[in-house]
Scaffold this motif. Sequence first.
Motif, PDB file in Angstrom:
ATOM      1  N   GLU A 178       0.814  -1.214   0.000  1.00  0.00           N
ATOM      2  CA  GLU A 178       0.000   0.000   0.000  1.00  0.00           C
ATOM      3  C   GLU A 178       0.849   1.267   0.000  1.00  0.00           C
ATOM      4  N   ARG A 179       0.217   2.333  -0.476  1.00  0.00           N
ATOM      5  CA  ARG A 179       0.796   3.659  -0.414  1.00  0.00           C
ATOM      6  C   ARG A 179       1.245   3.923   1.036  1.00  0.00           C
ATOM      7  N   TYR A 180       2.307   4.613   1.249  1.00  0.00           N
ATOM      8  CA  TYR A 180       2.879   4.956   2.574  1.00  0.00           C
ATOM      9  C   TYR A 180       3.740   3.833   3.151  1.00  0.00           C
ATOM     10  N   GLU A 181       3.640   2.604   2.597  1.00  0.00           N
ATOM     11  CA  GLU A 181       4.403   1.503   3.169  1.00  0.00           C
ATOM     12  C   GLU A 181       5.794   1.451   2.532  1.00  0.00           C
ATOM     13  N   ASN A 182       6.574   2.495   2.828  1.00  0.00           N
ATOM     14  CA  ASN A 182       7.963   2.539   2.347  1.00  0.00           C
ATOM     15  C   ASN A 182       8.808   3.285   3.379  1.00  0.00           C
ATOM     16  N   GLU A 183      10.105   3.043   3.320  1.00  0.00           N
ATOM     17  CA  GLU A 183      11.024   3.550   4.346  1.00  0.00           C
ATOM     18  C   GLU A 183      10.983   5.073   4.491  1.00  0.00           C
ATOM     19  N   ALA A 184      11.001   5.795   3.363  1.00  0.00           N
ATOM     20  CA  ALA A 184      11.064   7.256   3.425  1.00  0.00           C
ATOM     21  C   ALA A 184       9.844   7.822   4.150  1.00  0.00           C
ATOM     22  N   MET A 185       8.683   7.343   3.789  1.00  0.00           N
ATOM     23  CA  MET A 185       7.441   7.823   4.405  1.00  0.00           C
ATOM     24  C   MET A 185       7.399   7.453   5.897  1.00  0.00           C
ATOM     25  N   GLN A 186       7.767   6.218   6.222  1.00  0.00           N
ATOM     26  CA  GLN A 186       7.713   5.765   7.619  1.00  0.00           C
ATOM     27  C   GLN A 186       8.671   6.575   8.499  1.00  0.00           C
ATOM     28  N   THR A 187       9.817   6.956   7.956  1.00  0.00           N
ATOM     29  CA  THR A 187      10.782   7.746   8.723  1.00  0.00           C
ATOM     30  C   THR A 187      10.203   9.118   9.049  1.00  0.00           C
ATOM     31  N   ARG A 188       9.571   9.756   8.052  1.00  0.00           N
ATOM     32  CA  ARG A 188       8.965  11.075   8.310  1.00  0.00           C
ATOM     33  C   ARG A 188       7.784  10.958   9.269  1.00  0.00           C
ATOM     34  N   VAL A 189       7.016   9.888   9.133  1.00  0.00           N
ATOM     35  CA  VAL A 189       5.874   9.675  10.028  1.00  0.00           C
ATOM     36  C   VAL A 189       6.371   9.505  11.472  1.00  0.00           C
ATOM     37  N   ARG A 190       7.436   8.742  11.649  1.00  0.00           N
ATOM     38  CA  ARG A 190       7.993   8.521  12.995  1.00  0.00           C
ATOM     39  C   ARG A 190       8.397   9.854  13.627  1.00  0.00           C
ATOM     40  N   GLU A 191       9.086  10.696  12.856  1.00  0.00           N
ATOM     41  CA  GLU A 191       9.516  12.013  13.332  1.00  0.00           C
ATOM     42  C   GLU A 191       8.326  12.872  13.745  1.00  0.00           C
ATOM     43  N   LEU A 192       7.298  12.885  12.908  1.00  0.00           N
ATOM     44  CA  LEU A 192       6.143  13.740  13.187  1.00  0.00           C
ATOM     45  C   LEU A 192       5.322  13.238  14.373  1.00  0.00           C
ATOM     46  N   PHE A 193       5.208  11.926  14.520  1.00  0.00           N
ATOM     47  CA  PHE A 193       4.526  11.385  15.710  1.00  0.00           C
ATOM     48  C   PHE A 193       5.255  11.886  16.957  1.00  0.00           C
ATOM     49  N   ARG A 194       6.590  11.822  16.914  1.00  0.00           N
ATOM     50  CA  ARG A 194       7.382  12.288  18.059  1.00  0.00           C
ATOM     51  C   ARG A 194       7.088  13.766  18.326  1.00  0.00           C
ATOM     52  N   THR A 195       7.077  14.572  17.277  1.00  0.00           N
ATOM     53  CA  THR A 195       6.808  16.004  17.424  1.00  0.00           C
ATOM     54  C   THR A 195       5.456  16.258  18.080  1.00  0.00           C
ATOM     55  N   ILE A 196       4.400  15.591  17.604  1.00  0.00           N
ATOM     56  CA  ILE A 196       3.087  15.920  18.170  1.00  0.00           C
ATOM     57  C   ILE A 196       2.907  15.320  19.566  1.00  0.00           C
ATOM     58  N   PHE A 197       3.484  14.150  19.835  1.00  0.00           N
ATOM     59  CA  PHE A 197       3.262  13.533  21.144  1.00  0.00           C
ATOM     60  C   PHE A 197       4.126  14.161  22.237  1.00  0.00           C
ATOM     61  N   GLU A 198       5.147  14.920  21.859  1.00  0.00           N
ATOM     62  CA  GLU A 198       5.900  15.663  22.867  1.00  0.00           C
ATOM     63  C   GLU A 198       5.024  16.739  23.495  1.00  0.00           C
ATOM     64  N   LYS A 199       4.121  17.315  22.702  1.00  0.00           N
ATOM     65  CA  LYS A 199       3.281  18.422  23.189  1.00  0.00           C
ATOM     66  C   LYS A 199       1.956  17.937  23.774  1.00  0.00           C
ATOM     67  N   GLN A 200       1.539  16.745  23.358  1.00  0.00           N
ATOM     68  CA  GLN A 200       0.203  16.253  23.678  1.00  0.00           C
ATOM     69  C   GLN A 200       0.129  15.720  25.110  1.00  0.00           C
ATOM     70  N   GLN A 201      -0.948  16.048  25.818  1.00  0.00           N
ATOM     71  CA  GLN A 201      -1.153  15.437  27.135  1.00  0.00           C
ATOM     72  C   GLN A 201      -2.035  14.214  26.957  1.00  0.00           C
ATOM     73  N   ASP A 202      -2.211  13.441  28.041  1.00  0.00           N
ATOM     74  CA  ASP A 202      -3.040  12.242  27.985  1.00  0.00           C
ATOM     75  C   ASP A 202      -2.551  11.231  26.959  1.00  0.00           C
ATOM     76  N   VAL A 203      -1.243  11.202  26.713  1.00  0.00           N
ATOM     77  CA  VAL A 203      -0.728  10.164  25.830  1.00  0.00           C
ATOM     78  C   VAL A 203       0.243   9.287  26.620  1.00  0.00           C
ATOM     79  N   SER A 204       0.046   7.966  26.485  1.00  0.00           N
ATOM     80  CA  SER A 204       0.964   7.025  27.122  1.00  0.00           C
ATOM     81  C   SER A 204       1.841   6.435  26.046  1.00  0.00           C
TER      82      SER A 204
END
Length: 212
Positions: free
Chosen positions: A154-180
């Motif tokens: 499927e679309r998005y199932e490649n290394e380049a996309m997954q690397t950017r997704v990982r970075e962005l998840f980190r960015t948003i979850f650093e600011k987000q409360q109520d996340v475990s």
Amino acid sequence: TSAPPTRRGALIVVEGLDRAGKSSQCEMLRDSLSRQGQEVKYIRFPDRTTPIGKLIDSYLRGTSHQDDHSIHLLFSANRWEIAKSIEKDITNGTTVIVDRYSYSGVVYSAAKANPTLSLEWAWQPEIGLPRPDICLFLSISPEEAAKRGGFGAERYENEAMQTRVRELFRTIFEKQQDVSIIDAGKSINGVAQEIQDAVASCIVRMDATGAL
Ligand code: ADP
Ligand code: 2DT
Ligand code: MG
């Protein structure tokens, strides 16, 4: 005689990269809560069964093309079309476990690095959707994920996309409360236990604050 007042259900969101173990853990959590006598439902986004979901499905499988903004809004619309039923369930005491939600929505779209599709732009259509009581982020390294099999087609199932997704998840979850943040590299049962503990404390917290 009237029925006893029901405690409202919790809205539990499970997020993470592909192969982090979201779907396996959602099923185990559903079974565990159900064994404790709770009413519980497991749903996932995208919900590919609706007319909007079918458009998303063909986009993900690569059989159709969509403008980045347009597909973003379809993913969001796919949540809005189910939002009322989620609210109804929660109000009636059913706990709803959701496999991917707004966080995947904003992160995958913003990962495309389209200059007019920022994280901020991507959040706007999510505003007003049922608010999760807890978000469990299943964190996994690229190496551990690779051990769980290769990329699908499927679309998005490649290394380049997954690397950017990982970075962005980190960015948003650093600011987000109520996340475990859960270490998803452990054994299936180890992860399941950590999730059950986090959910149990979330429910204690909801009771203490009289969440209705
Ligand atoms: P996701 O829904 O996040 O893509 P899945 O639950 O489908 O992930 O799991 C992806 C694959 O990894 C499946 O084959 C599953 O059996 C396996 N898996 C899930 N959790 C673990 C774990 N903790 N350790 C090893 N393998 C796992
Ligand atoms: P799975 O069905 O394997 O989880 O993959 N996605 C998901 C988005 O781009 N936006 C969204 O709002 C959601 C919920 C993540 C679904 C793929 O679709 C992506 C992977
Ligand atoms: Mg899955």
